[in-house]
Design a protein around this motif. Structure first.
Motif, mmCIF file in Angstrom:
data_model
loop_
_atom_site.group_PDB
_atom_site.id
_atom_site.type_symbol
_atom_site.label_atom_id
_atom_site.label_comp_id
_atom_site.label_asym_id
_atom_site.label_seq_id
_atom_site.Cartn_x
_atom_site.Cartn_y
_atom_site.Cartn_z
ATOM 1 N N LEU A 80 -7.150 -11.917 13.710
ATOM 2 C CA LEU A 80 -8.075 -11.250 14.366
ATOM 3 C C LEU A 80 -9.393 -12.471 14.013
ATOM 4 O O LEU A 80 -9.890 -13.128 12.556
ATOM 5 C CB LEU A 80 -8.531 -10.332 13.375
ATOM 6 C CG LEU A 80 -7.504 -8.569 13.588
ATOM 7 C CD1 LEU A 80 -7.141 -7.822 12.722
ATOM 8 C CD2 LEU A 80 -6.298 -8.896 15.268
ATOM 9 N N VAL A 81 -10.548 -12.018 14.970
ATOM 10 C CA VAL A 81 -11.668 -12.971 14.902
ATOM 11 C C VAL A 81 -12.520 -11.677 14.311
ATOM 12 O O VAL A 81 -12.475 -10.931 15.345
ATOM 13 C CB VAL A 81 -11.842 -13.823 15.946
ATOM 14 C CG1 VAL A 81 -13.483 -14.645 15.506
ATOM 15 C CG2 VAL A 81 -10.822 -14.949 15.677
ATOM 16 N N ARG A 82 -12.530 -11.311 13.699
ATOM 17 C CA ARG A 82 -13.939 -10.528 13.416
ATOM 18 C C ARG A 82 -15.413 -10.595 14.078
ATOM 19 O O ARG A 82 -15.751 -12.423 13.502
ATOM 20 C CB ARG A 82 -14.084 -9.558 12.444
ATOM 21 C CG ARG A 82 -12.665 -9.135 11.274
ATOM 22 C CD ARG A 82 -12.828 -8.415 12.555
ATOM 23 N NE ARG A 82 -10.922 -7.169 12.060
ATOM 24 C CZ ARG A 82 -11.256 -6.142 12.645
ATOM 25 N NH1 ARG A 82 -11.901 -5.509 13.563
ATOM 26 N NH2 ARG A 82 -9.683 -5.744 12.350
ATOM 27 N N VAL A 83 -16.840 -9.887 14.188
ATOM 28 C CA VAL A 83 -17.716 -10.335 14.741
ATOM 29 C C VAL A 83 -19.167 -10.361 14.497
ATOM 30 O O VAL A 83 -18.074 -8.576 13.763
ATOM 31 C CB VAL A 83 -18.014 -10.907 16.371
ATOM 32 C CG1 VAL A 83 -16.453 -10.920 17.267
ATOM 33 C CG2 VAL A 83 -17.633 -8.808 17.085
ATOM 34 N N PRO A 84 -19.851 -10.258 14.438
ATOM 35 C CA PRO A 84 -21.166 -10.188 13.216
ATOM 36 C C PRO A 84 -21.543 -8.894 14.341
ATOM 37 O O PRO A 84 -22.020 -8.691 15.370
ATOM 38 C CB PRO A 84 -22.024 -11.325 13.292
ATOM 39 C CG PRO A 84 -21.398 -12.329 14.284
ATOM 40 C CD PRO A 84 -20.067 -11.809 14.540
ATOM 41 N N GLU A 85 -22.456 -8.101 13.711
ATOM 42 C CA GLU A 85 -23.122 -7.286 14.617
ATOM 43 C C GLU A 85 -24.292 -7.572 15.258
ATOM 44 O O GLU A 85 -24.988 -6.465 16.241
ATOM 45 C CB GLU A 85 -24.191 -5.973 13.151
ATOM 46 C CG GLU A 85 -24.384 -4.837 14.567
ATOM 47 C CD GLU A 85 -25.025 -4.099 13.087
ATOM 48 O OE1 GLU A 85 -26.383 -3.114 13.733
ATOM 49 O OE2 GLU A 85 -24.773 -3.933 11.920
ATOM 50 N N THR A 86 -24.667 -8.551 14.930
ATOM 51 C CA THR A 86 -25.938 -9.436 15.942
ATOM 52 C C THR A 86 -25.978 -10.694 15.830
ATOM 53 O O THR A 86 -25.306 -11.288 14.769
ATOM 54 C CB THR A 86 -27.369 -9.194 15.719
ATOM 55 O OG1 THR A 86 -27.736 -9.284 13.753
ATOM 56 C CG2 THR A 86 -27.391 -7.137 15.943
ATOM 57 N N LEU A 87 -25.700 -11.538 16.506
ATOM 58 C CA LEU A 87 -26.060 -12.610 16.573
ATOM 59 C C LEU A 87 -27.162 -13.641 17.430
ATOM 60 O O LEU A 87 -27.505 -12.751 18.986
ATOM 61 C CB LEU A 87 -24.752 -13.808 17.680
ATOM 62 C CG LEU A 87 -24.725 -15.067 17.161
ATOM 63 C CD1 LEU A 87 -24.057 -15.072 15.755
ATOM 64 C CD2 LEU A 87 -23.254 -15.663 18.245
ATOM 65 N N ARG A 88 -27.929 -14.065 16.444
ATOM 66 C CA ARG A 88 -28.723 -15.511 16.765
ATOM 67 C C ARG A 88 -29.006 -16.350 17.400
ATOM 68 O O ARG A 88 -27.866 -17.129 17.202
ATOM 69 C CB ARG A 88 -30.200 -14.647 16.338
ATOM 70 C CG ARG A 88 -31.060 -13.586 16.622
ATOM 71 C CD ARG A 88 -32.040 -12.836 15.120
ATOM 72 N NE ARG A 88 -32.663 -11.962 15.268
ATOM 73 C CZ ARG A 88 -31.919 -10.954 14.580
ATOM 74 N NH1 ARG A 88 -30.833 -10.448 15.016
ATOM 75 N NH2 ARG A 88 -32.887 -9.513 14.969
ATOM 76 N N TYR A 89 -29.967 -16.902 17.900
ATOM 77 C CA TYR A 89 -29.260 -18.513 18.180
ATOM 78 C C TYR A 89 -29.545 -19.301 17.458
ATOM 79 O O TYR A 89 -28.378 -20.703 16.763
ATOM 80 C CB TYR A 89 -30.447 -19.390 19.043
ATOM 81 C CG TYR A 89 -30.806 -20.859 19.170
ATOM 82 C CD1 TYR A 89 -29.826 -20.938 20.210
ATOM 83 C CD2 TYR A 89 -31.465 -21.166 18.758
ATOM 84 C CE1 TYR A 89 -29.627 -22.568 20.627
ATOM 85 C CE2 TYR A 89 -31.969 -22.536 19.064
ATOM 86 C CZ TYR A 89 -30.794 -23.263 19.974
ATOM 87 O OH TYR A 89 -30.768 -24.536 19.928
ATOM 88 N N ARG A 90 -30.028 -19.090 16.299
ATOM 89 C CA ARG A 90 -29.406 -20.115 15.259
ATOM 90 C C ARG A 90 -28.245 -19.764 14.457
ATOM 91 O O ARG A 90 -28.156 -20.806 13.879
ATOM 92 C CB ARG A 90 -30.764 -19.972 13.954
ATOM 93 C CG ARG A 90 -31.868 -20.789 14.434
ATOM 94 C CD ARG A 90 -32.005 -21.968 14.407
ATOM 95 N NE ARG A 90 -33.715 -23.012 14.922
ATOM 96 C CZ ARG A 90 -33.379 -24.200 15.360
ATOM 97 N NH1 ARG A 90 -32.435 -25.051 14.858
ATOM 98 N NH2 ARG A 90 -34.388 -25.099 16.090
ATOM 99 N N GLN A 91 -27.904 -18.601 14.078
ATOM 100 C CA GLN A 91 -26.515 -18.114 13.043
ATOM 101 C C GLN A 91 -26.112 -19.257 14.476
ATOM 102 O O GLN A 91 -24.695 -19.021 14.188
ATOM 103 C CB GLN A 91 -26.499 -16.775 13.113
ATOM 104 C CG GLN A 91 -27.632 -16.255 12.984
ATOM 105 C CD GLN A 91 -27.678 -14.954 12.293
ATOM 106 O OE1 GLN A 91 -28.106 -13.807 13.996
ATOM 107 N NE2 GLN A 91 -27.598 -13.697 11.549
ATOM 108 N N ALA A 92 -25.658 -18.825 15.915
ATOM 109 C CA ALA A 92 -24.833 -19.292 16.733
ATOM 110 C C ALA A 92 -23.984 -20.460 16.515
ATOM 111 O O ALA A 92 -23.174 -20.995 17.085
ATOM 112 C CB ALA A 92 -24.861 -19.145 18.223
ATOM 113 N N LEU A 93 -25.346 -21.522 15.689
ATOM 114 C CA LEU A 93 -25.227 -23.242 16.253
ATOM 115 C C LEU A 93 -24.340 -23.675 14.790
ATOM 116 O O LEU A 93 -23.430 -24.456 15.616
ATOM 117 C CB LEU A 93 -26.788 -23.960 15.787
ATOM 118 C CG LEU A 93 -27.917 -23.504 17.041
ATOM 119 C CD1 LEU A 93 -28.986 -24.045 16.452
ATOM 120 C CD2 LEU A 93 -27.568 -24.243 17.978
#
Length: 256
Positions: A139-152
């Motif tokens: 499985l690939v779990r996802v974070p509650e939110t994702l912003r640009y710097r995190q996405a990099l």
């Protein structure tokens, strides 16, 4: 020219089609079985050399929500998706690759989540499947939110899990660039414009991935992400190396 108003409750599902004859019938049935019924399914045949379009045409005869667009020249998945986006009539855009599988309540749950969060861009957790789309348990779990710097440093947004509200996200940001890893480049561009992506941590998609493909394209993946750091994010070589190392660790952990 006056643009036609988009239909408020309609989800436009964009599917690029190329050599998908083995899957496309199941893909269409998968969408038809969704608990959320207000959708249009736009299948863009990217000058596929097989008979995928014949299967689509036959199924479209019995369901007017199915739309086939045939391109005369093969231009790749990004161009095919852009063609589908331009032809769409819904307020919402969802992407689905022809060999992936949605859980039956994917659209219903994701749209409800989008409204709950008052979000313009949402995505979900997913599970790897084998060549027959049987879940492997990875499985690939996802974070509650994702912003640009995190996405990099974490390419965690999987295309077939995405839902976008065109009332909150400019359609020009949703058009995909004609480069490698065009989907990741698109998510970064949207986030770069100050939009926050919200993750629904529920597995609603199966990512069909044959065993031989799991390790065969690692070098290409590294090359693609490096290109995104330099061309899309405009990072320096040093910053690109730092983010690449973080990306590599996360990508490895995701597949364990």
């Amino acid at each position: 020219m006056v643009m036609e108003k988009r239909q408020d409750n309609l989800i436009s599902i964009i599917v690029p089609v190329y050599k998908a004859m083995d899957y496309i019938g199941c893909t269409i049935k998968n969408v038809q079985e969704q608990t959320y019924r207000d959708f249009e399914l736009i299948l863009v045949d990217d000058a596929s050399p097989d008979d995928s379009y014949k299967i689509i045409e036959e199924m479209a005869r019995h369901d007017d929500r199915i739309r086939l667009i045939r391109k005369e020249k093969n231009e790749g998945a990004a161009s095919a998706r852009n063609t589908g986006i331009d032809a769409s009539r819904g307020r919402y855009i969802a992407f689905l690759d022809a060999d992936d599988v949605w859980k039956k309540d994917k659209l219903e749950k994701e749209l409800s989540f989008m409204h709950k969060k008052d979000a313009g861009f949402v995505f979900t957790s997913y599970e790897f499947g084998d060549e027959d789309a049987n879940p492997t348990g990875k499985l690939v779990r996802v974070p509650e939110t994702l912003r640009y710097r995190q996405a990099l440093s974490r390419t965690i947004i999987f295309t077939s899990t995405v839902l976008i509200d065109l009332e909150k996200v400019d359609i020009n940001l949703v058009h995909m660039p004609l480069i490698e890893s065009e989907d990741t480049a698109t998510w970064w561009t949207i986030l770069m414009n100050g939009i926050v992506a919200y993750g629904l941590d529920e597995v609603l998609v199966v990512y069909r991935r044959p065993a031989k493909s799991l390790s065969s394209n690692k070098f290409k993946a590294v090359k693609r992400i490096w290109g995104l750091y330099r061309k899309i994010a405009k990072l320096s070589p040093v910053a690109s190396v730092v983010h690449l190392l973080a990306w590599g660790v996360r990508a490895t952990m995701r597949r364990l």
